[in-house]
Design a protein around this motif. Structure first.
Motif, PDB file in Angstrom:
ATOM      1  N   PRO A  17     -16.910  -7.473 -35.101  1.00 25.59           N
ATOM      2  CA  PRO A  17     -16.386  -7.021 -36.732  1.00 25.59           C
ATOM      3  C   PRO A  17     -15.421  -5.544 -36.224  1.00 25.59           C
ATOM      4  O   PRO A  17     -15.174  -5.063 -35.478  1.00 25.59           O
ATOM      5  N   ILE A  18     -14.713  -6.012 -37.633  1.00 22.03           N
ATOM      6  CA  ILE A  18     -13.274  -5.037 -36.939  1.00 22.03           C
ATOM      7  C   ILE A  18     -12.830  -3.747 -38.181  1.00 22.03           C
ATOM      8  O   ILE A  18     -13.514  -3.812 -38.940  1.00 22.03           O
ATOM      9  N   ARG A  19     -12.491  -2.273 -38.152  1.00 19.97           N
ATOM     10  CA  ARG A  19     -12.321  -1.660 -38.976  1.00 19.97           C
ATOM     11  C   ARG A  19     -10.902  -1.504 -39.037  1.00 19.97           C
ATOM     12  O   ARG A  19      -9.969  -1.613 -38.130  1.00 19.97           O
ATOM     13  N   SER A  29      -1.001  -7.167 -44.249  1.00 16.27           N
ATOM     14  CA  SER A  29      -0.927  -8.273 -45.133  1.00 16.27           C
ATOM     15  C   SER A  29      -0.288  -8.883 -46.010  1.00 16.27           C
ATOM     16  O   SER A  29       0.466 -10.219 -45.275  1.00 16.27           O
ATOM     17  N   SER A  30       0.814  -7.758 -46.287  1.00 14.97           N
ATOM     18  CA  SER A  30       2.146  -8.127 -46.612  1.00 14.97           C
ATOM     19  C   SER A  30       2.932  -8.573 -45.307  1.00 14.97           C
ATOM     20  O   SER A  30       4.279 -10.126 -45.747  1.00 14.97           O
ATOM     21  N   ARG A  48      -6.813 -13.376 -42.231  1.00 15.85           N
ATOM     22  CA  ARG A  48      -8.329 -13.423 -41.935  1.00 15.85           C
ATOM     23  C   ARG A  48      -8.968 -12.337 -41.369  1.00 15.85           C
ATOM     24  O   ARG A  48      -9.761 -11.937 -41.618  1.00 15.85           O
ATOM     25  N   GLU A  49      -7.792 -11.701 -40.495  1.00 20.23           N
ATOM     26  CA  GLU A  49      -8.276 -10.586 -39.118  1.00 20.23           C
ATOM     27  C   GLU A  49      -8.451  -9.499 -40.534  1.00 20.23           C
ATOM     28  O   GLU A  49      -9.118  -8.963 -40.885  1.00 20.23           O
ATOM     29  N   VAL A  50      -7.264  -9.643 -41.512  1.00 24.95           N
ATOM     30  CA  VAL A  50      -7.375  -8.248 -42.345  1.00 24.95           C
ATOM     31  C   VAL A  50      -7.855  -8.984 -43.283  1.00 24.95           C
ATOM     32  O   VAL A  50      -8.990  -7.616 -43.613  1.00 24.95           O
ATOM     33  N   ASP A  51      -8.368  -9.860 -43.708  1.00 21.51           N
ATOM     34  CA  ASP A  51      -9.534 -10.187 -44.634  1.00 21.51           C
ATOM     35  C   ASP A  51     -10.777  -9.853 -44.620  1.00 21.51           C
ATOM     36  O   ASP A  51     -11.993  -8.961 -44.858  1.00 21.51           O
ATOM     37  N   ARG A  52     -11.390  -9.935 -43.185  1.00 23.47           N
ATOM     38  CA  ARG A  52     -12.678  -9.283 -42.746  1.00 23.47           C
ATOM     39  C   ARG A  52     -13.559  -8.783 -41.980  1.00 23.47           C
ATOM     40  O   ARG A  52     -13.603  -8.193 -42.267  1.00 23.47           O
ATOM     41  N   ALA A  53     -11.828  -7.535 -42.288  1.00 23.43           N
ATOM     42  CA  ALA A  53     -11.949  -6.105 -41.999  1.00 23.43           C
ATOM     43  C   ALA A  53     -13.062  -4.914 -42.591  1.00 23.43           C
ATOM     44  O   ALA A  53     -12.065  -5.526 -43.914  1.00 23.43           O
ATOM     45  N   THR A  54     -13.503  -4.360 -42.777  1.00 26.66           N
ATOM     46  CA  THR A  54     -13.970  -3.480 -42.935  1.00 26.66           C
ATOM     47  C   THR A  54     -13.226  -2.114 -43.117  1.00 26.66           C
ATOM     48  O   THR A  54     -12.685  -1.459 -42.148  1.00 26.66           O
ATOM     49  N   LEU A  55     -12.397  -1.696 -44.427  1.00 25.15           N
ATOM     50  CA  LEU A  55     -11.689   0.204 -44.895  1.00 25.15           C
ATOM     51  C   LEU A  55     -12.191   0.613 -44.612  1.00 25.15           C
ATOM     52  O   LEU A  55     -14.052   0.535 -45.786  1.00 25.15           O
ATOM     53  N   THR A  56     -11.628   1.744 -43.982  1.00 22.78           N
ATOM     54  CA  THR A  56     -12.179   3.043 -43.712  1.00 22.78           C
ATOM     55  C   THR A  56     -11.243   3.764 -43.431  1.00 22.78           C
ATOM     56  O   THR A  56      -9.812   3.659 -43.650  1.00 22.78           O
ATOM     57  N   ALA A 107      -2.355  -9.766 -32.635  1.00 22.09           N
ATOM     58  CA  ALA A 107      -3.311 -10.409 -34.138  1.00 22.09           C
ATOM     59  C   ALA A 107      -5.247 -10.387 -33.966  1.00 22.09           C
ATOM     60  O   ALA A 107      -5.851 -10.222 -34.444  1.00 22.09           O
ATOM     61  N   ALA A 108      -4.859 -10.352 -32.184  1.00 19.29           N
ATOM     62  CA  ALA A 108      -6.802 -10.696 -32.236  1.00 19.29           C
ATOM     63  C   ALA A 108      -7.644  -9.188 -31.526  1.00 19.29           C
ATOM     64  O   ALA A 108      -8.074  -9.030 -32.340  1.00 19.29           O
ATOM     65  N   LEU A 109      -6.466  -8.299 -31.520  1.00 20.61           N
ATOM     66  CA  LEU A 109      -6.762  -6.419 -30.935  1.00 20.61           C
ATOM     67  C   LEU A 109      -6.278  -5.923 -32.102  1.00 20.61           C
ATOM     68  O   LEU A 109      -7.434  -5.185 -32.009  1.00 20.61           O
ATOM     69  N   ILE A 110      -5.894  -5.905 -33.109  1.00 17.56           N
ATOM     70  CA  ILE A 110      -6.512  -5.580 -34.723  1.00 17.56           C
ATOM     71  C   ILE A 110      -7.696  -5.215 -34.915  1.00 17.56           C
ATOM     72  O   ILE A 110      -8.453  -6.321 -35.088  1.00 17.56           O
ATOM     73  N   GLY A 111      -8.146  -3.720 -34.998  1.00 16.56           N
ATOM     74  CA  GLY A 111      -9.316  -3.402 -35.347  1.00 16.56           C
ATOM     75  C   GLY A 111     -10.386  -3.303 -34.907  1.00 16.56           C
ATOM     76  O   GLY A 111     -11.804  -3.187 -35.293  1.00 16.56           O
TER      77      GLY A 111
END
Length: 137
Positions: A17-19, A29-30, A48-56, A107-111
């Protein structure tokens, strides 16, 4: 907008899970959209990473890899550790260990949070695995 477990694909359920914040999600995303024609694979991976992130909220992201974070991570195949700062493309400088979000590692590390591990495919179709050791601002 949070993602719910039953809406995730089997591949996404295997990923850690990422946040991230809503603002960071929008910016990334842009950025992914802007590189779709030049680097479709990387754009798809970042999206994909942005889309699956939980926004907090901003104050709930202590110990989470964000833009501008100093990150210590281990390459799980070699055991080698590296310290980097995750930055936007125009700030990247490999001599200063400032790594762009528009790299597979970035891109892999974000979140990710400390202790989390992620596997991803490199442009050369090799599977790579990283574990986050430390995160600071």
């Amino acid at each position: 907008m949070d993602n719910f477990e039953d809406e995730k694909s089997p591949e996404q359920q295997l990923l850690p899970p990422i946040r991230m914040t809503e603002d960071e999600s929008r910016r990334l995303s842009s950025l992914a959209d802007s590189i779709t024609d030049l680097f479709p694979g990387l754009a798809q991976f970042l999206s994909r990473e942005v889309d699956r992130a939980t926004l907090t909220e901003e104050n709930d992201l202590g110990g989470v890899v964000r833009m501008g974070s100093k990150v210590s991570y281990r390459d799980d195949a070699t055991g080698a550790s590296r310290d980097i700062v995750l930055v936007y493309p125009h700030e990247a400088d490999s001599e200063l260990d400032r790594i762009s979000i528009l790299t597979p590692v970035g891109a892999a590390l974000i979140g990710l949070s400390v202790g989390q591990r992620i596997e991803f495919e490199t442009p050369g179709k090799r599977t790579r695995s990283l574990t986050v050791l430390a995160v600071s601002e």
